[in-house]
Design a protein around this motif. Sequence first.
Motif, PDB file in Angstrom:
ATOM      1  N   LEU A   4      39.833  51.370  42.297  1.00 53.52           N
ATOM      2  CA  LEU A   4      38.852  50.873  41.337  1.00 53.52           C
ATOM      3  C   LEU A   4      38.111  49.717  41.995  1.00 53.52           C
ATOM      4  O   LEU A   4      38.699  48.683  42.301  1.00 53.52           O
ATOM      5  CB  LEU A   4      39.539  50.418  40.055  1.00 53.52           C
ATOM      6  N   LEU A   5      36.824  49.919  42.215  1.00 52.39           N
ATOM      7  CA  LEU A   5      35.968  48.910  42.837  1.00 52.39           C
ATOM      8  C   LEU A   5      35.108  48.291  41.741  1.00 52.39           C
ATOM      9  O   LEU A   5      34.385  49.005  41.048  1.00 52.39           O
ATOM     10  CB  LEU A   5      35.091  49.584  43.900  1.00 52.39           C
ATOM     11  N   THR A   6      35.207  46.980  41.574  1.00 52.67           N
ATOM     12  CA  THR A   6      34.519  46.382  40.440  1.00 52.67           C
ATOM     13  C   THR A   6      33.933  45.018  40.781  1.00 52.67           C
ATOM     14  O   THR A   6      34.382  44.339  41.700  1.00 52.67           O
ATOM     15  CB  THR A   6      35.475  46.267  39.230  1.00 52.67           C
ATOM     16  N   MET A   7      32.909  44.659  40.020  1.00 51.67           N
ATOM     17  CA  MET A   7      32.244  43.371  40.164  1.00 51.67           C
ATOM     18  C   MET A   7      31.634  43.005  38.821  1.00 51.67           C
ATOM     19  O   MET A   7      30.953  43.830  38.187  1.00 51.67           O
ATOM     20  CB  MET A   7      31.149  43.450  41.235  1.00 51.67           C
ATOM     21  N   GLY A   8      31.882  41.786  38.364  1.00 48.90           N
ATOM     22  CA  GLY A   8      31.282  41.319  37.126  1.00 48.90           C
ATOM     23  C   GLY A   8      32.301  41.140  36.023  1.00 48.90           C
ATOM     24  O   GLY A   8      33.321  41.833  35.974  1.00 48.90           O
ATOM     25  N   ASP A   9      31.997  40.212  35.123  1.00 49.48           N
ATOM     26  CA  ASP A   9      32.891  39.920  34.004  1.00 49.48           C
ATOM     27  C   ASP A   9      32.186  40.120  32.670  1.00 49.48           C
ATOM     28  O   ASP A   9      32.629  39.641  31.639  1.00 49.48           O
ATOM     29  CB  ASP A   9      33.410  38.477  34.120  1.00 49.48           C
ATOM     30  N   ASP A  10      31.060  40.841  32.679  1.00 47.22           N
ATOM     31  CA  ASP A  10      30.362  41.122  31.435  1.00 47.22           C
ATOM     32  C   ASP A  10      31.154  42.129  30.604  1.00 47.22           C
ATOM     33  O   ASP A  10      32.032  42.832  31.110  1.00 47.22           O
ATOM     34  CB  ASP A  10      28.960  41.667  31.734  1.00 47.22           C
ATOM     35  N   ARG A  11      30.839  42.205  29.340  1.00 48.90           N
ATOM     36  CA  ARG A  11      31.619  43.054  28.428  1.00 48.90           C
ATOM     37  C   ARG A  11      31.592  44.531  28.813  1.00 48.90           C
ATOM     38  O   ARG A  11      32.636  45.199  28.789  1.00 48.90           O
ATOM     39  CB  ARG A  11      31.129  42.872  26.988  1.00 48.90           C
TER      40      ARG A  11
END
Length: 223
Positions: A77-84
């Motif tokens: 799982l590649l992820t970026m950001g803390d938005d909803r």
Amino acid sequence: MRPPLRTVALLAAAVTLVTGCSSGDDWSRPRPRPTAIGTLGPGFIDPAAPPAPEETVTPRPGSWSGVRPSKGYRVVLLTMGDDRPTRALVTAVKDWAEDEHVDLRTVVADDGHDLVPSITRALEMGPDLIVSAGNDLVDPLALVTPSHLSQQFLVVGAELAEPTHNVTAVDWSGASFRGEGLGMSSTYDPDSFTGERCAAAIRAGVAAVLNDLTGIVIWLDRH
């Protein structure tokens, strides 16, 4: 002074247990190609006219629910950001992985300078599939994925403007971010990233990848 034999035996057993756990988690070991368990339901695609690369398909709701990966499916799982919306996608991917006993590892891009390096770290792990969650990763993926055609990618909640055959996306009108300076879609709606829709996105996308229906956009507006 030598330790008691019982102590030696216990230490040896502990080493064996640690070694066993580590070897089970070692993705460098060769193994059979993962397969789809179950079949796609009616209405996922038209079998008489399979989708061409970059084509958009709108599957019948739930037509993907009978498909799951074989045991030991390796996913990053590649992820970026803390938005909803990103948090909702990440939660859906993790819940799916737990339900299906997927071997899931997570790579988080720290900031804008870490986007391409984070993709590189995910690639170096050698997974069966890299799942991307977060709009900030769209442009970096468009840059990197054409050079790694043997690696399958799945973008959830967004899409690449011109994907290669190894990049599949799951999108809907409330998401539909495409990067490349195109800006946010006028229909973008953070509230559309519901738990139900995000769960459908990861399951529909993985079902397509496992059935070699890659390089397409899966549109969920009928969900």
